[in-house]
Design an enzyme around this catalytic site. Structure first.
Site, PDB file in Angstrom:
ATOM      1  N   TYR A 123      18.362  12.332  -0.675  1.00 55.08           N
ATOM      2  CA  TYR A 123      19.577  11.566  -0.988  1.00 55.08           C
ATOM      3  C   TYR A 123      19.297  10.363  -1.887  1.00 55.08           C
ATOM      4  O   TYR A 123      20.045   9.386  -1.853  1.00 55.08           O
ATOM      5  CB  TYR A 123      20.250  11.121   0.310  1.00 55.08           C
ATOM      6  CG  TYR A 123      21.050  12.217   0.984  1.00 55.08           C
ATOM      7  CD1 TYR A 123      22.091  12.888   0.324  1.00 55.08           C
ATOM      8  CD2 TYR A 123      20.790  12.584   2.313  1.00 55.08           C
ATOM      9  CE1 TYR A 123      22.821  13.877   0.950  1.00 55.08           C
ATOM     10  CE2 TYR A 123      21.529  13.585   2.946  1.00 55.08           C
ATOM     11  CZ  TYR A 123      22.546  14.217   2.255  1.00 55.08           C
ATOM     12  OH  TYR A 123      23.292  15.201   2.875  1.00 55.08           O
ATOM     13  N   THR A 141      34.077  17.227  -0.542  1.00 46.47           N
ATOM     14  CA  THR A 141      33.250  16.426   0.374  1.00 46.47           C
ATOM     15  C   THR A 141      33.970  16.013   1.653  1.00 46.47           C
ATOM     16  O   THR A 141      33.377  16.052   2.735  1.00 46.47           O
ATOM     17  CB  THR A 141      32.741  15.169  -0.373  1.00 46.47           C
ATOM     18  OG1 THR A 141      32.062  15.589  -1.562  1.00 46.47           O
ATOM     19  CG2 THR A 141      31.794  14.362   0.496  1.00 46.47           C
ATOM     20  N   ASN A 189      30.354  16.803   7.351  1.00 46.87           N
ATOM     21  CA  ASN A 189      31.011  17.922   6.655  1.00 46.87           C
ATOM     22  C   ASN A 189      30.197  19.221   6.694  1.00 46.87           C
ATOM     23  O   ASN A 189      30.356  20.094   5.846  1.00 46.87           O
ATOM     24  CB  ASN A 189      31.387  17.520   5.232  1.00 46.87           C
ATOM     25  CG  ASN A 189      30.194  17.022   4.435  1.00 46.87           C
ATOM     26  OD1 ASN A 189      29.053  17.248   4.827  1.00 46.87           O
ATOM     27  ND2 ASN A 189      30.459  16.369   3.317  1.00 46.87           N
ATOM     28  N   HIS A 216      25.485  21.118   3.195  1.00 47.43           N
ATOM     29  CA  HIS A 216      25.114  20.583   1.882  1.00 47.43           C
ATOM     30  C   HIS A 216      24.858  21.766   0.953  1.00 47.43           C
ATOM     31  O   HIS A 216      24.289  22.773   1.373  1.00 47.43           O
ATOM     32  CB  HIS A 216      23.830  19.756   1.991  1.00 47.43           C
ATOM     33  CG  HIS A 216      23.210  19.457   0.646  1.00 47.43           C
ATOM     34  ND1 HIS A 216      23.600  18.393  -0.126  1.00 47.43           N
ATOM     35  CD2 HIS A 216      22.259  20.116  -0.066  1.00 47.43           C
ATOM     36  CE1 HIS A 216      22.908  18.406  -1.259  1.00 47.43           C
ATOM     37  NE2 HIS A 216      22.086  19.438  -1.253  1.00 47.43           N
TER      38      HIS A 216
HETATM   39  P1  DAT Z   1      28.547  16.421  -1.414  1.00 43.54           P
HETATM   40  O1  DAT Z   1      27.829  16.647  -0.100  1.00 43.54           O
HETATM   41  O2  DAT Z   1      29.921  17.039  -1.399  1.00 43.54           O
HETATM   42  O3  DAT Z   1      27.725  16.801  -2.611  1.00 43.54           O
HETATM   43  P2  DAT Z   1      27.913  13.652  -2.047  1.00 43.54           P
HETATM   44  O4  DAT Z   1      26.664  14.155  -2.681  1.00 43.54           O
HETATM   45  O5  DAT Z   1      28.798  12.763  -2.867  1.00 43.54           O
HETATM   46  O6  DAT Z   1      28.826  14.852  -1.503  1.00 43.54           O
HETATM   47  O7  DAT Z   1      27.553  12.835  -0.725  1.00 43.54           O
HETATM   48  C1  DAT Z   1      26.522  13.263   0.136  1.00 43.54           C
HETATM   49  C2  DAT Z   1      27.002  13.140   1.559  1.00 43.54           C
HETATM   50  O8  DAT Z   1      27.250  11.757   1.879  1.00 43.54           O
HETATM   51  C3  DAT Z   1      28.347  13.830   1.834  1.00 43.54           C
HETATM   52  O9  DAT Z   1      28.173  15.195   2.115  1.00 43.54           O
HETATM   53  C4  DAT Z   1      28.874  13.051   2.990  1.00 43.54           C
HETATM   54  C5  DAT Z   1      28.416  11.638   2.709  1.00 43.54           C
HETATM   55  N1  DAT Z   1      29.421  10.872   1.959  1.00 43.54           N
HETATM   56  C6  DAT Z   1      29.710  11.002   0.640  1.00 43.54           C
HETATM   57  N2  DAT Z   1      30.664  10.142   0.260  1.00 43.54           N
HETATM   58  C7  DAT Z   1      31.000   9.445   1.378  1.00 43.54           C
HETATM   59  C8  DAT Z   1      31.926   8.393   1.645  1.00 43.54           C
HETATM   60  N3  DAT Z   1      32.724   7.874   0.693  1.00 43.54           N
HETATM   61  N4  DAT Z   1      32.008   7.930   2.923  1.00 43.54           N
HETATM   62  C9  DAT Z   1      31.223   8.438   3.896  1.00 43.54           C
HETATM   63  N5  DAT Z   1      30.311   9.418   3.701  1.00 43.54           N
HETATM   64  C10 DAT Z   1      30.200   9.917   2.464  1.00 43.54           C
HETATM   65 MG    MG Z   2      25.934  15.952  -3.338  1.00 43.68          MG
END
Ligand code: DAT
Ligand code: MG
Length: 139
Positions: A51, A93, A118, A121
Site C-alpha cells: 500500500y 471501492t 470491501n 483487492h
Molecule cells: P481499491 O481497493 O478499489 O483499488 P484504493 O487503492 O483507492 O481502492 O484503496 C485501497 C484500500 O484502502 C481500499 O480497498 C479501501 C481503503 N480505502 C480507500 N479509500 C478509502 C477512504 N476514502 N476511506 C477509507 N478507506 C479507504
Molecule cells: Mg487500489
C-alpha cells in the site's frame, strides 16, 4: 498476446466472513485461471510495500491495522485482460455504492471501521500487478 496475471486478495474481512469460496467461484466461473494461492497473515512490512501509494492518507494506518487483523488469501490469477476484468468483477471501492452483481456490491457494506472493508483487492495495472505479485508470492 493480452494474457495477463493479476493479484487478487481476499482480505481479512472476506476470509473471516467465509467468503473465500464465493470469490474463487466468481473468478473461476468468469473463466479466469488460478495459477497460485496462499494464505498469508500479513505483517507491516508486506503491507507497507503493498500500500505504498496510500502512505500518509487519513485511512492508511487503519488500513494497515485492519489488514493485520487476520489471514488474507493471496491468489495469482491469469486470463485475457484479467487486470481490468477482475476490477470489474470486484466493483468500486465503497461497498455501499458498488454496483449489485459485483463482489463488493453483492457482499459488502460499510462497517464504520475507519477504513472501507470491501472484501477483495485487485491490482490496477500491469505494473502494479507485477510489483504486488512479487510482494505476496516472494519465496
Ligand atoms: P481499491 O481497493 O478499489 O483499488 P484504493 O487503492 O483507492 O481502492 O484503496 C485501497 C484500500 O484502502 C481500499 O480497498 C479501501 C481503503 N480505502 C480507500 N479509500 C478509502 C477512504 N476514502 N476511506 C477509507 N478507506 C479507504
Ligand atoms: Mg487500489
Amino acid at each position: 498476446a493480452t494474457i495477463e496475471e493479476t493479484l487478487v486478495l481476499v482480505k481479512p474481512d472476506g476470509v473471516q466472513r467465509g467468503l473465500t469460496g464465493e470469490v474463487l467461484r466468481r473468478i473461476e466461473t468468469k473463466g479466469y485461471s488460478l495459477v497460485d494461492i496462499r494464505l498469508v497473515h500479513a505483517d507491516r512490512a508486506i503491507l507497507s510495500a503493498h500500500y505504498a501509494e496510500h502512505e500518509g492518507k487519513p485511512f492508511y494506518e487503519g488500513l494497515l491495522e485492519f489488514m493485520q487483523s487476520g489471514p488474507t488469501v493471496a491468489i495469482r490469477v491469469a486470463g485475457h485482460r484479467v487486470i481490468e476484468g477482475f476490477r470489474s468483477l470486484a466493483g468500486t471501492t465503497d461497498p455501499t455504492t458498488a454496483a449489485p452483481g459485483t463482489i463488493r456490491g453483492d457482499l459488502g457494506r460499510d462497517w464504520d471501521a475507519g477504513v472501507l472493508l470491501n472484501i477483495v483487492h485487485g491490482s490496477d495495472s500491469v505494473e502494479s500487478a507485477q510489483r504486488e505479485l512479487g510482494i505476496w508470492f516472494a519465496a
